[in-house]
Design a protein around this motif. Structure first.
Motif, PDB file in Angstrom:
ATOM      1  N   THR A  86       0.821  -1.209   0.000  1.00 19.50           N
ATOM      2  CA  THR A  86       0.000   0.000   0.000  1.00 19.50           C
ATOM      3  C   THR A  86       0.854   1.256   0.000  1.00 19.50           C
ATOM      4  OG1 THR A  86      -1.828  -1.133   1.090  1.00 19.50           O
ATOM      5  CG2 THR A  86      -1.781   1.277   1.279  1.00 19.50           C
ATOM      6  N   MET A  87       1.883   1.307   0.847  1.00 20.56           N
ATOM      7  CA  MET A  87       2.730   2.499   0.904  1.00 20.56           C
ATOM      8  C   MET A  87       3.409   2.740  -0.439  1.00 20.56           C
ATOM      9  SD  MET A  87       5.807   3.597   3.494  1.00 20.56           S
ATOM     10  CE  MET A  87       4.899   4.596   4.667  1.00 20.56           C
ATOM     11  N   ASN A  88       3.901   1.694  -1.071  1.00 20.89           N
ATOM     12  CA  ASN A  88       4.546   1.822  -2.371  1.00 20.89           C
ATOM     13  C   ASN A  88       3.560   2.355  -3.418  1.00 20.89           C
ATOM     14  OD1 ASN A  88       6.902   1.248  -4.157  1.00 20.89           O
ATOM     15  ND2 ASN A  88       5.447  -0.161  -5.102  1.00 20.89           N
ATOM     16  N   ARG A  89       2.345   1.811  -3.419  1.00 20.12           N
ATOM     17  CA  ARG A  89       1.323   2.251  -4.376  1.00 20.12           C
ATOM     18  C   ARG A  89       0.943   3.710  -4.137  1.00 20.12           C
ATOM     19  NH1 ARG A  89      -3.624   2.840  -3.472  1.00 20.12           N
ATOM     20  NH2 ARG A  89      -3.726   1.406  -1.708  1.00 20.12           N
ATOM     21  N   VAL A  90       0.691   4.070  -2.880  1.00 26.39           N
ATOM     22  CA  VAL A  90       0.299   5.446  -2.546  1.00 26.39           C
ATOM     23  C   VAL A  90       1.413   6.423  -2.913  1.00 26.39           C
ATOM     24  CG1 VAL A  90      -0.281   7.007  -0.634  1.00 26.39           C
ATOM     25  CG2 VAL A  90      -1.375   4.760  -0.797  1.00 26.39           C
ATOM     26  N   GLY A  92       3.463   6.206  -5.408  1.00 25.11           N
ATOM     27  CA  GLY A  92       3.364   6.419  -6.848  1.00 25.11           C
ATOM     28  C   GLY A  92       2.171   7.263  -7.234  1.00 25.11           C
ATOM     29  N   GLU A  93       1.072   7.100  -6.530  1.00 25.29           N
ATOM     30  CA  GLU A  93      -0.146   7.865  -6.827  1.00 25.29           C
ATOM     31  C   GLU A  93      -0.087   9.296  -6.313  1.00 25.29           C
ATOM     32  OE1 GLU A  93      -3.133   3.992  -6.482  1.00 25.29           O
ATOM     33  OE2 GLU A  93      -3.126   5.490  -4.878  1.00 25.29           O
ATOM     34  N   SER A  94       0.866   9.594  -5.441  1.00 27.03           N
ATOM     35  CA  SER A  94       0.908  10.896  -4.768  1.00 27.03           C
ATOM     36  C   SER A  94       2.074  11.776  -5.215  1.00 27.03           C
ATOM     37  CB  SER A  94       0.973  10.676  -3.250  1.00 27.03           C
ATOM     38  OG  SER A  94      -0.136   9.938  -2.821  1.00 27.03           O
ATOM     39  N   GLY A  95       2.662  11.481  -6.352  1.00 23.19           N
ATOM     40  CA  GLY A  95       3.715  12.335  -6.881  1.00 23.19           C
ATOM     41  C   GLY A  95       5.113  11.771  -6.778  1.00 23.19           C
ATOM     42  N   THR A  97       7.711   8.102  -7.089  1.00 27.54           N
ATOM     43  CA  THR A  97       7.947   7.034  -8.061  1.00 27.54           C
ATOM     44  C   THR A  97       7.919   5.707  -7.328  1.00 27.54           C
ATOM     45  OG1 THR A  97       9.367   8.497  -9.351  1.00 27.54           O
ATOM     46  CG2 THR A  97       9.569   6.124  -9.772  1.00 27.54           C
ATOM     47  N   ALA A  98       6.884   4.905  -7.606  1.00 32.00           N
ATOM     48  CA  ALA A  98       6.792   3.572  -7.006  1.00 32.00           C
ATOM     49  C   ALA A  98       7.840   2.679  -7.655  1.00 32.00           C
ATOM     50  CB  ALA A  98       5.397   2.995  -7.213  1.00 32.00           C
ATOM     51  N   ASP A  99       8.272   1.678  -6.896  1.00 34.33           N
ATOM     52  CA  ASP A  99       9.226   0.688  -7.402  1.00 34.33           C
ATOM     53  C   ASP A  99      10.472   1.339  -8.006  1.00 34.33           C
ATOM     54  OD1 ASP A  99       7.747  -1.595  -6.613  1.00 34.33           O
ATOM     55  OD2 ASP A  99       6.409  -1.293  -8.311  1.00 34.33           O
ATOM     56  N   ALA A 100      11.090   2.206  -7.231  1.00 35.98           N
ATOM     57  CA  ALA A 100      12.327   2.859  -7.669  1.00 35.98           C
ATOM     58  C   ALA A 100      13.428   1.832  -7.901  1.00 35.98           C
ATOM     59  CB  ALA A 100      12.771   3.891  -6.643  1.00 35.98           C
ATOM     60  N   ASP A 101      13.368   0.725  -7.187  1.00 35.71           N
ATOM     61  CA  ASP A 101      14.270  -0.407  -7.349  1.00 35.71           C
ATOM     62  C   ASP A 101      13.417  -1.668  -7.309  1.00 35.71           C
ATOM     63  OD1 ASP A 101      16.881   0.888  -7.417  1.00 35.71           O
ATOM     64  OD2 ASP A 101      16.497   1.417  -5.318  1.00 35.71           O
ATOM     65  N   PRO A 102      13.943  -2.794  -7.758  1.00 36.45           N
ATOM     66  CA  PRO A 102      13.155  -4.028  -7.735  1.00 36.45           C
ATOM     67  C   PRO A 102      12.734  -4.420  -6.316  1.00 36.45           C
ATOM     68  CG  PRO A 102      15.083  -4.299  -9.127  1.00 36.45           C
ATOM     69  CD  PRO A 102      15.254  -2.993  -8.401  1.00 36.45           C
ATOM     70  N   SER A 113      10.505  -0.265  -2.800  1.00 36.91           N
ATOM     71  CA  SER A 113      11.176   1.023  -2.656  1.00 36.91           C
ATOM     72  C   SER A 113      10.465   2.047  -3.517  1.00 36.91           C
ATOM     73  CB  SER A 113      12.646   0.927  -3.058  1.00 36.91           C
ATOM     74  OG  SER A 113      12.755   0.639  -4.424  1.00 36.91           O
ATOM     75  N   PHE A 114      10.489   3.274  -3.051  1.00 42.03           N
ATOM     76  CA  PHE A 114       9.919   4.367  -3.826  1.00 42.03           C
ATOM     77  C   PHE A 114      10.785   5.605  -3.642  1.00 42.03           C
ATOM     78  CE2 PHE A 114       7.725   4.596   0.277  1.00 42.03           C
ATOM     79  CZ  PHE A 114       7.883   5.931   0.625  1.00 42.03           C
ATOM     80  N   ALA A 115      10.654   6.517  -4.583  1.00 40.03           N
ATOM     81  CA  ALA A 115      11.327   7.814  -4.483  1.00 40.03           C
ATOM     82  C   ALA A 115      10.273   8.871  -4.207  1.00 40.03           C
ATOM     83  CB  ALA A 115      12.067   8.129  -5.779  1.00 40.03           C
ATOM     84  N   ASP A 116      10.584   9.792  -3.309  1.00 38.82           N
ATOM     85  CA  ASP A 116       9.676  10.910  -3.081  1.00 38.82           C
ATOM     86  C   ASP A 116       9.821  11.890  -4.239  1.00 38.82           C
ATOM     87  OD1 ASP A 116      11.883  12.602  -2.607  1.00 38.82           O
ATOM     88  OD2 ASP A 116      11.443  12.878  -0.487  1.00 38.82           O
ATOM     89  N   PRO A 117       9.047  12.961  -4.285  1.00 38.32           N
ATOM     90  CA  PRO A 117       9.127  13.882  -5.433  1.00 38.32           C
ATOM     91  C   PRO A 117      10.512  14.483  -5.675  1.00 38.32           C
ATOM     92  CG  PRO A 117       7.108  14.274  -4.215  1.00 38.32           C
ATOM     93  CD  PRO A 117       7.933  13.308  -3.393  1.00 38.32           C
TER      94      PRO A 117
END
Length: 142
Positions: A86-90, A92-95, A97-102, A113-117
């Motif tokens: 859920t955190m990864n999906r949110v 990506g949906e909130s600005g 990048t979801a799945d910044a790494d595998p 993993s995700f990247a913030d804006p």
């Protein structure tokens, strides 16, 4: 005073970053928020200070990197595999990048993993409480 961690992050757009972190479940602490910085609370001991570039540069002469390099990965433990997803999906949906790494899944532990804006990498993770107590299964260390 208990031991705490304050993570300081330079951000290009403070309101955008505040909205991003709020979408992930962080709450704002207005006592430590103004037009140059925002304190976003994850837990009783974990705080993220979002600092405008001008505020950041008042603390250091080191440049703010925006080239996609990697020097830091911030890991947050969550209560379930579903919370990690859920955190990864949110993000990506909130600005962000979801799945910044595998993604990784070791059975006893899973991460995304995700990247913030601004490109800061976060790694939500879940670990089986038994593995947290005993260590990973032997086949993982082989």
């Amino acid at each position: 005073m208990q031991k705490m961690i304050f993570i300081n992050l330079p951000v290009a757009d403070l309101p955008r970053s505040m909205a991003f972190y709020a979408a992930l479940g962080f709450t704002n602490e207005p006592k430590f928020t103004d037009e140059t910085a925002a304190c976003m609370v994850w837990s009783e001991t974990i705080y993220v200070m979002l600092l405008t570039h001008a505020k950041w540069q008042s603390f250091t002469d080191r440049p703010i990197t925006t080239d996609g390099s990697s020097a830091l990965r911030l890991c947050l433990s969550l209560e379930s595999r579903e919370a990690v997803e859920t955190m990864n999906r949110v993000a990506g949906e909130s600005g962000g990048t979801a799945d910044a790494d595998p993604a990784t899944d070791y059975g006893f532990m899973t991460t995304r993993s995700f990247a913030d804006p601004d490109g800061h990498i976060w790694e939500p993770m879940w670990m089986d409480p038994a593995a947290a107590e005993q260590g990973p299964p032997a086949e993982v260390n082989a």
